[in-house]
Design a protein around this motif. Sequence first.
Motif, PDB file in Angstrom:
ATOM      1  N   THR A  50       0.924  -1.126  -0.009  1.00  0.00           N
ATOM      2  CA  THR A  50      -0.083   0.027   0.131  1.00  0.00           C
ATOM      3  C   THR A  50       0.890   1.188  -0.094  1.00  0.00           C
ATOM      4  O   THR A  50       0.526   2.422  -0.511  1.00  0.00           O
ATOM      5  N   MET A  79       1.136   2.749  -3.439  1.00  0.00           N
ATOM      6  CA  MET A  79      -0.007   3.743  -3.713  1.00  0.00           C
ATOM      7  C   MET A  79       0.128   4.962  -3.215  1.00  0.00           C
ATOM      8  O   MET A  79      -0.217   5.855  -4.111  1.00  0.00           O
ATOM      9  N   ALA A  95      -8.744   9.488  -8.272  1.00  0.00           N
ATOM     10  CA  ALA A  95      -9.881   8.843  -8.463  1.00  0.00           C
ATOM     11  C   ALA A  95      -9.979   8.239  -9.974  1.00  0.00           C
ATOM     12  O   ALA A  95     -10.545   7.033 -10.424  1.00  0.00           O
ATOM     13  N   LYS A 148      -5.238   4.927 -12.729  1.00  0.00           N
ATOM     14  CA  LYS A 148      -5.430   3.526 -12.238  1.00  0.00           C
ATOM     15  C   LYS A 148      -3.988   2.967 -12.128  1.00  0.00           C
ATOM     16  O   LYS A 148      -2.856   3.004 -12.608  1.00  0.00           O
ATOM     17  N   ASP A 177      -1.548  -0.253 -10.890  1.00  0.00           N
ATOM     18  CA  ASP A 177      -1.737  -1.418 -11.157  1.00  0.00           C
ATOM     19  C   ASP A 177      -0.499  -1.958 -10.568  1.00  0.00           C
ATOM     20  O   ASP A 177       0.603  -1.581 -10.568  1.00  0.00           O
ATOM     21  N   THR A 219      -9.686   7.504  -0.847  1.00  0.00           N
ATOM     22  CA  THR A 219      -9.716   6.813  -2.151  1.00  0.00           C
ATOM     23  C   THR A 219      -9.037   5.634  -2.157  1.00  0.00           C
ATOM     24  O   THR A 219      -9.118   4.520  -2.769  1.00  0.00           O
ATOM     25  N   LEU A 220      -7.589   5.740  -1.623  1.00  0.00           N
ATOM     26  CA  LEU A 220      -6.792   4.552  -1.762  1.00  0.00           C
ATOM     27  C   LEU A 220      -7.479   3.369  -0.973  1.00  0.00           C
ATOM     28  O   LEU A 220      -7.194   2.366  -1.164  1.00  0.00           O
ATOM     29  N   GLN A 257      -9.549   1.397  -2.500  1.00  0.00           N
ATOM     30  CA  GLN A 257      -9.201   0.517  -3.651  1.00  0.00           C
ATOM     31  C   GLN A 257      -8.592  -0.894  -2.803  1.00  0.00           C
ATOM     32  O   GLN A 257      -8.478  -1.810  -3.525  1.00  0.00           O
ATOM     33  N   GLN A 258      -8.024  -0.363  -1.770  1.00  0.00           N
ATOM     34  CA  GLN A 258      -7.380  -1.372  -0.955  1.00  0.00           C
ATOM     35  C   GLN A 258      -8.218  -2.735  -0.331  1.00  0.00           C
ATOM     36  O   GLN A 258      -7.963  -3.901  -0.781  1.00  0.00           O
ATOM     37  N   LYS A 291     -11.223  -3.273  -1.993  1.00  0.00           N
ATOM     38  CA  LYS A 291     -11.502  -3.982  -3.087  1.00  0.00           C
ATOM     39  C   LYS A 291     -10.808  -5.038  -3.369  1.00  0.00           C
ATOM     40  O   LYS A 291     -11.069  -6.181  -3.949  1.00  0.00           O
ATOM     41  N   ILE A 292      -9.322  -4.654  -3.640  1.00  0.00           N
ATOM     42  CA  ILE A 292      -8.421  -5.689  -4.107  1.00  0.00           C
ATOM     43  C   ILE A 292      -8.330  -6.933  -3.076  1.00  0.00           C
ATOM     44  O   ILE A 292      -8.250  -7.969  -3.440  1.00  0.00           O
TER      45      ILE A 292
END
Length: 221
Positions: free
Chosen positions: A31, A34, A60, A63, A65, A108-109, A112-113, A115-116
């Motif tokens: 992380t 990120m 936001a 992307k 990856d 925001t991050l 995403q974390q 979700k992963i």
Amino acid sequence: MKIAIDGPASAGKSTISKKVAQALHYTYLDTGAMYRAATYLALKLGLDLNDASKISEHLAQAKIDFQPGPDNTQQVLLNGVDITATIRSEQITGAVSQVAALPEVRQTLVAQQRKIAAAKDIVMDGRDIGTTVLPDADVKIFMTASVAQRAQRRYLENTQKGMTSSLAEIKKDIELRDYKDSHRQVSPLKQASDAVLVDTSNLDIEQVTQKILAIIRQKMK
Ligand code: CDP
Ligand code: CDP
């Protein structure tokens, strides 16, 4: 299983998390990379590093990856561009704690974390994984080491990469970043009450990896 590994700068989190994830065939998520990518984006676009809404607006739409690189490394891509080496620069390292303190950026991050991590076995390392990102993680480790040891390790690593900062400068950066990371308002660096403390000051990479694998296997029983 969800494994959360937190701790201060240069304690060995990413090196060991990667090895633990490999041994268990789990996904590994760095992380910190990120937050470094967010900082890179803000600097590249010339944004004010205090402008939380502008930075998170761009973030936001961006992307981030991860993909496997040579020699078991993990490459970081921003909008398809490889930024792996760039985000370790002294400029990014010096600015990342400021960007990481912005609540909108974290929101925001962290989304995403999570979700992963959903529906996946994962080893995630950072500062707030056990306290905020994955509060229900199956295993939480708080990895630490003396500042002198951490500075020495990062100095060795940077020198091998051809970076020129002195040991004293690296130690100063680590102390400053630890201070900022532990004193910010939103999800500061802090040991979760149910995390196991692992001091790596006198342990090599293999010893720490085995120690953490033993803690995880105990939990799996
Ligand atoms: O590897 P190193 O210890 O230098 O740092 P990193 O893990 O790449 O993280 C860089 C910075 O991102 C940290 O100093 C924190 O400011 C921020 N960070 C954070 O706020 N929360 C996380 N979960 C991970 C990193
Ligand atoms: O992710 P974090 O910033 O916590 O640390 P790292 O980037 O994994 O490790 C910082 C440096 O310390 C790397 O060069 C590792 O190879 C080294 N290290 C070590 O020498 N002994 C350990 N027990 C752990 C890490």
